[in-house]
Enzyme design. Structure first.
Site, PDB file in Angstrom:
ATOM      1  N   PHE A 123       0.820  -1.129   0.034  1.00  0.00           N
ATOM      2  CA  PHE A 123      -0.109  -0.033   0.160  1.00  0.00           C
ATOM      3  C   PHE A 123       0.905   1.430   0.101  1.00  0.00           C
ATOM      4  CE2 PHE A 123      -2.815   3.079   2.187  1.00  0.00           C
ATOM      5  CZ  PHE A 123      -4.170   2.925   1.502  1.00  0.00           C
ATOM      6  N   GLU A 127       4.971   9.348   1.370  1.00  0.00           N
ATOM      7  CA  GLU A 127       6.161  10.073   0.466  1.00  0.00           C
ATOM      8  C   GLU A 127       7.237  10.688   1.266  1.00  0.00           C
ATOM      9  OE1 GLU A 127       4.292  12.729  -2.345  1.00  0.00           O
ATOM     10  OE2 GLU A 127       3.079  11.053  -3.280  1.00  0.00           O
ATOM     11  N   PRO A 128       8.411  10.936   0.792  1.00  0.00           N
ATOM     12  CA  PRO A 128       9.084  11.539   1.647  1.00  0.00           C
ATOM     13  C   PRO A 128       8.732  12.874   2.056  1.00  0.00           C
ATOM     14  CG  PRO A 128      10.175  11.112  -0.669  1.00  0.00           C
ATOM     15  CD  PRO A 128       8.758  10.545  -0.589  1.00  0.00           C
ATOM     16  N   SER A 132       2.342  12.045   7.801  1.00  0.00           N
ATOM     17  CA  SER A 132       1.149  12.456   8.723  1.00  0.00           C
ATOM     18  C   SER A 132       0.146  13.275   7.456  1.00  0.00           C
ATOM     19  CB  SER A 132       1.465  13.321   9.696  1.00  0.00           C
ATOM     20  OG  SER A 132       2.310  12.378  10.552  1.00  0.00           O
ATOM     21  N   GLY A 242      -6.872  -0.698   8.651  1.00  0.00           N
ATOM     22  CA  GLY A 242      -5.900  -0.910   8.836  1.00  0.00           C
ATOM     23  C   GLY A 242      -5.356  -0.818  10.390  1.00  0.00           C
ATOM     24  N   ARG A 243      -5.905   0.239  10.832  1.00  0.00           N
ATOM     25  CA  ARG A 243      -5.500   0.356  12.488  1.00  0.00           C
ATOM     26  C   ARG A 243      -5.908  -0.634  13.286  1.00  0.00           C
ATOM     27  NH1 ARG A 243      -7.568   6.098  10.753  1.00  0.00           N
ATOM     28  NH2 ARG A 243      -9.525   5.805  11.682  1.00  0.00           N
ATOM     29  N   GLN A 336      12.759  -4.284  31.696  1.00  0.00           N
ATOM     30  CA  GLN A 336      13.235  -4.120  33.050  1.00  0.00           C
ATOM     31  C   GLN A 336      12.963  -5.511  34.144  1.00  0.00           C
ATOM     32  OE1 GLN A 336      14.554  -1.415  33.530  1.00  0.00           O
ATOM     33  NE2 GLN A 336      14.779  -1.586  35.851  1.00  0.00           N
ATOM     34  N   GLU A 363       0.848   3.819   9.867  1.00  0.00           N
ATOM     35  CA  GLU A 363      -0.586   3.800   9.671  1.00  0.00           C
ATOM     36  C   GLU A 363      -1.072   4.994  10.516  1.00  0.00           C
ATOM     37  OE1 GLU A 363      -2.713   0.232   9.162  1.00  0.00           O
ATOM     38  OE2 GLU A 363      -1.107  -0.634   7.930  1.00  0.00           O
TER      39      GLU A 363
HETATM   40  C1  LIG Z   1       8.967   0.705   8.951  1.00  0.00           C
HETATM   41  C2  LIG Z   1       8.039   1.612   8.153  1.00  0.00           C
HETATM   42  C3  LIG Z   1       6.955   0.798   7.500  1.00  0.00           C
HETATM   43  C4  LIG Z   1       5.849   1.534   6.792  1.00  0.00           C
HETATM   44  N1  LIG Z   1       5.057   1.102   6.078  1.00  0.00           N
HETATM   45  C5  LIG Z   1       4.212   2.084   5.158  1.00  0.00           C
HETATM   46  C6  LIG Z   1       3.326   1.447   4.196  1.00  0.00           C
HETATM   47  O1  LIG Z   1       3.492   0.277   3.880  1.00  0.00           O
HETATM   48  N2  LIG Z   1       2.786   2.172   3.252  1.00  0.00           N
HETATM   49  C7  LIG Z   1       2.970   3.954   3.495  1.00  0.00           C
HETATM   50  O2  LIG Z   1       2.057   4.560   2.850  1.00  0.00           O
HETATM   51  N3  LIG Z   1       3.396   4.303   4.601  1.00  0.00           N
HETATM   52  C8  LIG Z   1       4.355   3.465   5.526  1.00  0.00           C
HETATM   53  N4  LIG Z   1       4.794   4.005   6.512  1.00  0.00           N
HETATM   54  C9  LIG Z   1       5.072   5.247   6.588  1.00  0.00           C
HETATM   55  C10 LIG Z   1       4.374   5.765   7.744  1.00  0.00           C
HETATM   56  O3  LIG Z   1       2.815   5.826   7.859  1.00  0.00           O
HETATM   57  C11 LIG Z   1       4.718   7.136   7.972  1.00  0.00           C
HETATM   58  O4  LIG Z   1       6.144   7.278   8.706  1.00  0.00           O
HETATM   59  C12 LIG Z   1       3.874   8.020   9.216  1.00  0.00           C
HETATM   60  O5  LIG Z   1       2.636   8.170   8.534  1.00  0.00           O
HETATM   61  C13 LIG Z   1       4.544   9.271   9.615  1.00  0.00           C
HETATM   62  O6  LIG Z   1       4.958  10.277   8.482  1.00  0.00           O
HETATM   63  P1  LIG Z   1       6.358  10.684   8.633  1.00  0.00           P
HETATM   64  O7  LIG Z   1       7.390   9.835   8.712  1.00  0.00           O
HETATM   65  O8  LIG Z   1       6.476  11.636   7.313  1.00  0.00           O
HETATM   66  O9  LIG Z   1       6.355  11.715   9.790  1.00  0.00           O
HETATM   67  P2  LIG Z   1       5.906  12.999   9.693  1.00  0.00           P
HETATM   68  O10 LIG Z   1       4.630  13.302   9.385  1.00  0.00           O
HETATM   69  O11 LIG Z   1       6.794  14.221   9.375  1.00  0.00           O
HETATM   70  O12 LIG Z   1       5.700  13.562  11.410  1.00  0.00           O
HETATM   71  C14 LIG Z   1       6.803  13.674  12.330  1.00  0.00           C
HETATM   72  C15 LIG Z   1       6.199  13.988  13.861  1.00  0.00           C
HETATM   73  O13 LIG Z   1       5.328  14.836  13.646  1.00  0.00           O
HETATM   74  C16 LIG Z   1       3.989  14.816  14.298  1.00  0.00           C
HETATM   75  N5  LIG Z   1       3.032  15.401  13.603  1.00  0.00           N
HETATM   76  C17 LIG Z   1       2.949  15.562  12.327  1.00  0.00           C
HETATM   77  N6  LIG Z   1       1.841  16.373  12.161  1.00  0.00           N
HETATM   78  C18 LIG Z   1       1.222  16.651  13.127  1.00  0.00           C
HETATM   79  C19 LIG Z   1       0.152  17.341  13.600  1.00  0.00           C
HETATM   80  N7  LIG Z   1      -0.577  18.048  12.843  1.00  0.00           N
HETATM   81  N8  LIG Z   1       0.054  17.439  14.835  1.00  0.00           N
HETATM   82  C20 LIG Z   1       0.704  16.785  15.937  1.00  0.00           C
HETATM   83  N9  LIG Z   1       1.823  16.193  15.624  1.00  0.00           N
HETATM   84  C21 LIG Z   1       2.260  16.121  14.241  1.00  0.00           C
HETATM   85  C22 LIG Z   1       4.059  13.142  14.149  1.00  0.00           C
HETATM   86  O14 LIG Z   1       3.094  12.576  14.764  1.00  0.00           O
HETATM   87  C23 LIG Z   1       5.366  12.886  14.440  1.00  0.00           C
HETATM   88  O15 LIG Z   1       5.687  12.621  15.577  1.00  0.00           O
HETATM   89  C24 LIG Z   1       5.749   2.996   7.149  1.00  0.00           C
HETATM   90  C25 LIG Z   1       6.784   3.733   7.998  1.00  0.00           C
HETATM   91  C26 LIG Z   1       7.769   2.805   8.602  1.00  0.00           C
HETATM   92  C27 LIG Z   1       8.724   3.528   9.575  1.00  0.00           C
END
Ligand SMILES: Cc1cc2nc3c(=O)[nH]c(=O)nc-3n(C[C@H](O)[C@H](O)[C@H](O)COP(=O)(O)OP(=O)(O)OC[C@H]3O[C@@H](n4cnc5c(N)ncnc54)[C@H](O)[C@@H]3O)c2cc1C
Lengths: 379, 247
Positions: A123, A127-128, A132, A242-243, A336, A363
């Site tokens: 799924f 993206e980079p 969120s 998914g959640r 622990q 997710e």
């Molecule tokens: C091992 C792994 C597997 C994954 N598998 C998938 C997959 O199969 N398909 C897919 O699509 N994605 C996948 N992901 C991506 C994952 O869903 C995202 O990493 C996640 O949604 C967070 O996005 P980000 O890493 O860009 O963090 P960011 O969105 O940059 O967030 C950084 C921090 O800021 C916080 N934050 C951001 N916005 C807000 C807000 N409005 N208010 C408060 N806090 C906020 C976040 O909670 C977090 O703590 C995977 C990630 C990992 C690490």
């Protein structure tokens, strides 16, 4: 109100437990150490029907309910959360999305092999620059008549390499922002798709996570799920279910850690008695048990709502944020309780702790779940 | 060829064993029931045989003696792959009673599998008694079984080695743990198919109860370990000889 599981639900729970405790356990440390994808286990889990367990038998699925799914994912996750996330992504994101929103031809062609586990799905939403904030999709799918031309990069994609079918979320109409987002079925071996290197992760090390680059990839229009512009709603709906999978995974990590910590506390002696007799340890176990029970009940409630055809988005957000947070707490306490032994791989709990961390991130991070829950409260 | 596998309903092997106040009855509260491990292996072997091309096995039936709550175990056997289940609706009181009830439903099979014992009371009697009641050959300690040209080829474990036999059907095979590697885990498909497989309930025959339980006792709690240092070799030998009486 009825807290009793059906005979079939118990049978599925036992089947998952048997497979996990007999088979997954054998090489889980080795797979974690060397980040080896559990190819043979995925095959065996497919034969047992776990890869598409909620899909209708009409499409080669297991035809089981969401409650059974919660129980199965918990059991697998007690031992190997890398394996369980492969199961979870395939079931609740890929298969569910196709079964619920795909058309008949798409179901025949793509859902069948995914539900039977002959093929695996992935799924592709994140993206980079869009985690969120999934609305700011930069991957584009340009309308070229009978196909879309896809360009862009997806990040953190679970099953990216092992999957043969991708569910891709991309922007078809940037001016419409998230209302211009569309969901497409993409075959992984389409020309123009390349993968980044396997991510060297803290936990879930044997699930294969990669970035996926699309460079002028042609996707036939018949592979569009629903209408143009339906993609964002599609992704959010699919993630609601998914959640439940990830929350159940978190429950499994926590309950697996609790089981190990309890057994260890009854054996390990310090100051002339087993450490379970020291109240500080016994109370830790009690606190852990309450948290696990709560988290499991939240998962089951969300699953029950789903099975009843009732809205479950808030319930699944509650289950996920709570289960993920307590998974982190409970696995940390399990380490622990194990003392120094907890810090080495042989005793498993350090791995569970590393893996629990991810359940707070993917997710939808814990913060994002709280956005969902609070918005509903104050709307 | 038709196979019958006898299915005992026993407490999960990790159950904490408790008895009622006067120690004459097992306390079953909160107990999870499973297929007797030997019977589960026998069923696994029966499935393997059926799946072997040219084995000529038409059906695998499973049967037990028990009340309605034991049906979960039978349905698990159906989910694993048995074609049909039979339950004799009675309390599994003692070995002779159980064998007599099973005799009602065990006619007409070419091969009957029984576990060497049940993991709860370890009676190790039903298989042999049933064969006697049916008037058929029975072979005990079976650790390997093949079907070859209508003959049942059996490997048995005997003191210090093994024995190979060839038996004409009908035969009762009383099996040991080696009969199959590991019990099968039921697949989702099997669990679904079990919903529509026949489970026949048969009324018990009037059979005299010839045995009653007078008392159960738990084994004594394990004594604490005794540790000896390198210098205490003499004391160790003394303890092994006088206390443990193993020398
Ligand atoms: C091992 C792994 C597997 C994954 N598998 C998938 C997959 O199969 N398909 C897919 O699509 N994605 C996948 N992901 C991506 C994952 O869903 C995202 O990493 C996640 O949604 C967070 O996005 P980000 O890493 O860009 O963090 P960011 O969105 O940059 O967030 C950084 C921090 O800021 C916080 N934050 C951001 N916005 C807000 C807000 N409005 N208010 C408060 N806090 C906020 C976040 O909670 C977090 O703590 C995977 C990630 C990992 C690490």
């Amino acid at each position: 109100m009825n807290f009793e599981f059906s005979e079939e639900q118990l049978m599925i729970q036992q089947a998952a437990r048997d497979y996990a405790q007999r088979e997954l356990i054998k090489d889980v440390i080795e797979r974690d150490n060397h980040a080896i994808f559990p190819t043979q286990h995925v095959k065996a889990l497919a034969e047992l029907g776990f890869m598409g367990m909620m899909v209708s038998p009409d499409y080669d699925g297991g035809g089981m309910d969401a409650i059974s799914y919660v129980l199965a994912v918990e059991e697998l996750s007690k031992v190997d959360a890398s394996a369980s996330v492969i199961v979870s992504v395939n079931n609740s994101l890929v298969c569910y999305g196709l079964e619920k929103y795909g058309n008949e031809a798409q179901k025949q062609k793509y859902l069948r092999p995914l539900a039977s586990g002959n093929k695996i799905g992935a799924f592709l939403l994140s993206e980079p620059e869009a985690g969120s904030d999934a609305t700011s999709q930069r991957t584009t799918a340009e309308d070229k008549g009978d196909y879309y031309l896809v360009n862009g990069t997806k990040n953190w994609i679970t099953n990216a390499n092992s999957a043969s079918t991708y569910i891709l979320i991309a922007q078809t109409n940037p001016s419409k922002k998230h209302k211009g987002i569309t969901a497409l079925i993409v075959e992984k071996d389409s020309p123009g798709i390349t993968l980044g290197p396997h991510e060297d992760k803290m936990g879930m090390r044997s699930s294969d996570t990669h970035s996926v680059m699309f460079n002028d990839v042609k996707v036939p229009k018949v592979n569009r799920i629903g209408e143009e512009g339906f993609g964002f709603t599609f992704a959010m709906k699919v993630l609601e279910g998914g959640r439940i999978g990830i929350a159940s995974q978190a429950v499994g990590l926590a309950s697996g850690a609790l089981e190990r910590a309890t057994a260890y506390a009854k054996e390990r002696k310090a100051f002339g008695t087993v450490i379970a007799n020291h109240q500080a340890i016994a109370f830790k176990l009690a606190d852990m048990a309450v948290k696990v029970e709560n988290a499991r009940n939240l998962c089951l409630k969300a699953a029950w709502l789903k099975d009843q055809g009732k809205p479950y988005g808030i319930a699944s957000a509650m289950a996920k944020v709570y289960a993920a947070d307590i998974a982190m707490e409970v696995t940390t306490e399990a380490v622990q309780i194990h003392g120094g032994y907890g810090y080495v791989k042989e005793y498993h709990v350090e791995r569970l702790m590393r893996e629990a961390k991810l359940t707070q991130i993917y997710e939808g991070t814990s913060e994002v779940q709280k956005i969902i829950i609070s918005r509903d409260l104050i709307k | 060829m038709k196979i019958l596998v006898l299915i005992g309903n026993v407490p999960d092997t990790t159950t904490k064993i408790k008895f009622n106040a006067d120690k004459t009855m097992f306390d079953a509260t909160g107990v999870q029931w499973i297929i007797n491990p030997w019977d589960e292996l026998a069923l696994t072997r029966a499935m393997e045989l059926k799946e072997t091309a040219g084995s000529g096995i038409e059906t695998i039936t499973v049967a037990n003696v028990g009340h309605q709550e034991t049906e979960a175990t039978l349905r698990k056997a159906l989910a694993i792959g048995a074609d049909k289940a039979i339950r004799v609706d009675a309390d599994a009181k003692d070995a002779f009673y159980v064998a007599s009830q099973l005799a009602l439903v065990s006619q007409g099979y070419d091969l009957i599998f029984a576990g060497v014992e049940a993991s709860d009371y370890n009676g190790a009697a039903v298989g042999g008694m049933l064969a006697e009641l049916l008037g058929i050959q029975s072979v005990s300690s079976v650790s390997g079984l093949q079907i070859d040209g209508g003959l049942v080829k059996i490997t048995r474990e005997i003191e210090g080695g093994s024995q190979a036999l060839s038996v004409a059907a009908p035969v009762m095979a009383i099996v040991q743990k080696g009969i199959a590697k590991e019990p099968r885990i039921p697949a989702m498909r099997g669990i679904m198919m079990a919903r529509s497989k026949p489970l026949e309930v048969v009324q018990p025959s009037e059979t005299e109860i010839r045995m009653s339980f007078e008392a159960f006792d738990l084994p004594p709690a394990k004594a604490a370990c005794k540790k000896f240092t390198e210098e205490q070799a003499k004391e160790l030998i003394h303890a092994l000889r006088e206390e443990a009486k193993v020398l």
